[in-house]
Write a protein that holds these residues in place. Structure first.
Motif, short mmCIF file in Angstrom:
data_model
loop_
_atom_site.label_atom_id
_atom_site.label_comp_id
_atom_site.label_asym_id
_atom_site.label_seq_id
_atom_site.Cartn_x
_atom_site.Cartn_y
_atom_site.Cartn_z
N LYS A 154 -70.40 -4.38 2.76
CA LYS A 154 -71.26 -3.68 3.92
C LYS A 154 -70.32 -3.59 5.15
O LYS A 154 -70.31 -2.65 6.00
CB LYS A 154 -72.39 -4.84 4.32
CG LYS A 154 -73.29 -4.07 5.48
CD LYS A 154 -74.05 -2.96 5.12
CE LYS A 154 -75.05 -2.44 6.00
NZ LYS A 154 -75.69 -0.98 6.09
N ALA A 155 -69.39 -4.60 5.53
CA ALA A 155 -68.53 -4.48 6.33
C ALA A 155 -67.74 -3.58 6.17
O ALA A 155 -67.25 -2.62 7.10
CB ALA A 155 -67.78 -5.79 6.42
N ALA A 156 -67.03 -3.24 5.07
CA ALA A 156 -66.24 -2.29 4.67
C ALA A 156 -66.88 -0.90 5.11
O ALA A 156 -66.35 0.10 5.58
CB ALA A 156 -65.85 -2.21 3.20
N VAL A 157 -67.95 -0.67 4.80
CA VAL A 157 -68.70 0.65 5.13
C VAL A 157 -68.92 1.11 6.57
O VAL A 157 -68.42 1.95 7.15
CB VAL A 157 -69.97 0.68 4.46
CG1 VAL A 157 -70.89 1.85 4.80
CG2 VAL A 157 -70.05 0.62 2.97
N ILE A 158 -69.26 -0.24 7.38
CA ILE A 158 -69.50 -0.05 8.88
C ILE A 158 -68.19 0.29 9.67
O ILE A 158 -68.14 0.89 10.58
CB ILE A 158 -70.07 -1.48 9.21
CG1 ILE A 158 -71.54 -1.74 8.98
CG2 ILE A 158 -70.03 -1.51 10.95
CD1 ILE A 158 -72.09 -2.85 9.09
N SER A 159 -67.08 -0.49 8.95
CA SER A 159 -65.65 -0.10 9.48
C SER A 159 -65.24 1.41 9.44
O SER A 159 -64.44 1.56 10.14
CB SER A 159 -64.74 -1.00 8.74
OG SER A 159 -64.50 -0.80 7.53
N PHE A 160 -65.98 2.21 8.65
CA PHE A 160 -65.51 3.59 8.63
C PHE A 160 -66.72 4.28 9.23
O PHE A 160 -66.64 5.59 9.17
CB PHE A 160 -65.63 4.22 7.05
CG PHE A 160 -64.33 3.72 6.46
CD1 PHE A 160 -62.94 4.06 6.67
CD2 PHE A 160 -64.38 2.15 5.49
CE1 PHE A 160 -61.75 3.37 5.88
CE2 PHE A 160 -63.30 2.07 4.93
CZ PHE A 160 -62.06 2.40 5.01
N GLN A 161 -67.50 3.77 10.01
CA GLN A 161 -68.76 4.33 10.97
C GLN A 161 -68.56 4.32 12.25
O GLN A 161 -67.88 3.42 12.83
CB GLN A 161 -70.08 3.92 10.18
CG GLN A 161 -70.26 4.20 8.88
CD GLN A 161 -71.73 3.56 8.40
OE1 GLN A 161 -72.15 2.59 8.91
NE2 GLN A 161 -72.26 4.16 7.44
N HIS A 162 -69.10 5.04 12.93
CA HIS A 162 -69.42 4.84 14.55
C HIS A 162 -70.67 4.04 14.67
O HIS A 162 -71.95 4.40 14.54
CB HIS A 162 -69.67 6.30 15.12
CG HIS A 162 -69.68 6.08 16.63
ND1 HIS A 162 -71.19 5.78 17.20
CD2 HIS A 162 -68.86 6.35 17.60
CE1 HIS A 162 -70.90 5.64 18.46
NE2 HIS A 162 -69.68 5.93 18.95
N PHE A 163 -70.61 2.72 14.64
CA PHE A 163 -71.64 1.82 14.63
C PHE A 163 -71.71 0.80 15.79
O PHE A 163 -70.92 -0.19 15.59
CB PHE A 163 -71.38 0.89 13.26
CG PHE A 163 -72.89 0.24 12.84
CD1 PHE A 163 -73.66 0.61 11.73
CD2 PHE A 163 -73.28 -0.89 13.46
CE1 PHE A 163 -74.77 0.26 11.33
CE2 PHE A 163 -74.48 -1.37 13.10
CZ PHE A 163 -75.31 -0.69 11.94
N ARG A 164 -72.50 1.19 16.58
CA ARG A 164 -72.56 0.42 18.08
C ARG A 164 -74.22 -0.07 18.27
O ARG A 164 -74.88 -0.13 17.01
CB ARG A 164 -72.22 1.31 18.98
CG ARG A 164 -70.50 1.45 18.72
CD ARG A 164 -69.91 2.01 20.03
NE ARG A 164 -68.51 2.71 19.55
CZ ARG A 164 -67.77 3.26 20.37
NH1 ARG A 164 -68.15 3.33 21.61
NH2 ARG A 164 -66.58 3.49 19.84
N MET A 165 -74.55 -0.72 19.21
CA MET A 165 -75.71 -0.88 19.50
C MET A 165 -76.80 -0.03 19.33
O MET A 165 -77.86 -0.34 18.75
CB MET A 165 -75.95 -1.37 21.16
CG MET A 165 -77.29 -2.07 21.35
SD MET A 165 -77.70 -3.52 20.32
CE MET A 165 -76.71 -4.64 21.32
N GLY A 166 -76.75 1.36 19.66
CA GLY A 166 -77.67 2.32 19.29
C GLY A 166 -77.86 2.52 17.72
O GLY A 166 -78.96 2.52 17.32
N GLU A 167 -76.84 2.44 17.14
CA GLU A 167 -77.02 2.69 15.66
C GLU A 167 -77.57 1.34 14.82
O GLU A 167 -78.25 1.51 13.99
CB GLU A 167 -75.88 2.80 14.95
CG GLU A 167 -74.95 4.28 15.23
CD GLU A 167 -74.37 4.57 16.71
OE1 GLU A 167 -74.21 5.50 17.06
OE2 GLU A 167 -74.28 3.64 17.16
N LEU A 168 -77.16 0.49 15.47
CA LEU A 168 -78.05 -1.07 14.99
C LEU A 168 -79.61 -0.89 15.30
O LEU A 168 -80.19 -1.33 14.41
CB LEU A 168 -77.40 -2.32 15.92
CG LEU A 168 -77.96 -3.63 15.62
CD1 LEU A 168 -77.37 -3.91 13.88
CD2 LEU A 168 -77.32 -4.76 16.26
N ILE A 169 -79.91 -0.47 16.34
CA ILE A 169 -81.50 -0.33 16.33
C ILE A 169 -82.04 0.58 15.78
O ILE A 169 -83.10 0.44 15.04
CB ILE A 169 -81.66 -0.15 18.00
CG1 ILE A 169 -81.06 -1.32 18.75
CG2 ILE A 169 -83.07 0.14 18.14
CD1 ILE A 169 -81.19 -1.34 20.29
#
Length: 293
Positions: A30-45
């Protein structure tokens, strides 16, 4: 075709494999996938993170702060591992020479120190090194070192670093010492007797008999300690949160601070994945040699 006995063996280990996959493999993937994404507070919600390619990794490797943290982590790991291996070897040799009663008492003390919860041990060190009422400053002043009267260990970078080293070494030595002592018990006494008859000193006996036989065990202990020390997080976060002025910020602390303070979960995941890669590169040759042996 699997025999009934083989199938039963696989069924017995299946819960452990499934648990390890759920607790270790899935979070890392999961961390590997997130590291290749634009993942911030908005995407978390709301979800729907966009693919960012290598942008997060390029941002890290092009910045000076990341490499300062890498260097600090390397120094932190090297100092701790060297101290742990040396002190553990000395304690293991001491255990081998003690009488049964004293040996059991020392092994019990080591086991209790090892079993102490990390946060509890860290809190105790907070009390010990407290500037005004701490036992350490009181003892140093009583020994004539008046410069330590009211010394603030947690406000000075090198002092904070030293306190954390003492804490991590204290927590790590019991496991390594008991492991090495177990290895010492497997060495035939006849080898030591022959070495002494040939006139070997204690130092020569260790380097010519003990060290070669336990070489793989030393390598295993060192590898495990490198992993444990490099990923050490609770002690640093509870005592200093990576401060003062970043003096104790290692890669795990840096990843957490980036994700927590900046809400850059993508960048924090990239730091975590690079930490795994750096550890793998540092240990791969040693692990391959142990597997071949």
């Amino acid at each position: 075709m699997l025999r009934k006995r083989d199938l039963w063996a696989y069924l017995l280990i299946a819960p452990t494999v499934v648990g390890a996959a759920f607790l270790l493999v899935y979070p890392m993937l999961k961390a590997a996938v997130i590291s290749f994404q634009h993942f911030r507070m908005g995407e978390l919600i709301r979800g729907g993170a966009a693919f960012a390619g290598l942008d997060n990794y390029l941002e890290l490797v092009r910045g000076q702060e990341f490499w300062r943290v890498v260097l600090r982590t390397a120094v932190w790991t090297a100092i701790n591992v060297v101290l742990i291996v040396v002190l553990s070897t000395l304690v293991a040799l001491l255990l081998a020479r003690l009488r049964r009663g004293l040996r059991v008492a020392l092994m019990s003390a080591l086991a209790l120190a090892w079993a102490t919860p990390v946060i509890a041990a860290t809190t105790i060190f907070q009390w010990l090194f407290q500037s005004e009422l701490g036992v350490v400053n009181w003892l140093l002043v009583q020994a004539g070192l008046t410069g330590f009267r009211g010394h603030s260990w947690f406000a000075d970078g090198p002092s904070m670093f030293a306190v954390l080293v003492i804490l991590v070494v204290w927590q790590s030595v019991p496991f390594a010492a008991l492991t090495l002592y177990a290895g010492l018990t497997t060495i035939p006494a006849e080898l030591y007797e022959s070495a002494r008859i040939d006139g070997g000193t204690g130092w020569q006996v260790f380097w010519r008999v003990t060290a070669p036989i336990l070489r793989q065990l030393f390598a295993l202990v060192a590898s495990l300690e490198v992993i444990w020390v490099a990923k050490c997080f609770p002690q640093i976060w509870v005592l200093s949160q990576g401060g003062p002025d970043g003096a104790t910020t290692t890669l795990p602390v840096y990843a957490f601070r980036v994700a927590r303070s900046l809400h850059r979960y993508d960048l924090g995941s990239a730091v975590a994945m690079l930490t795994v890669v750096l550890l793998a590169v540092a240990l791969i040759s040693n692990l391959r040699r142990m597997v071949r042996s």
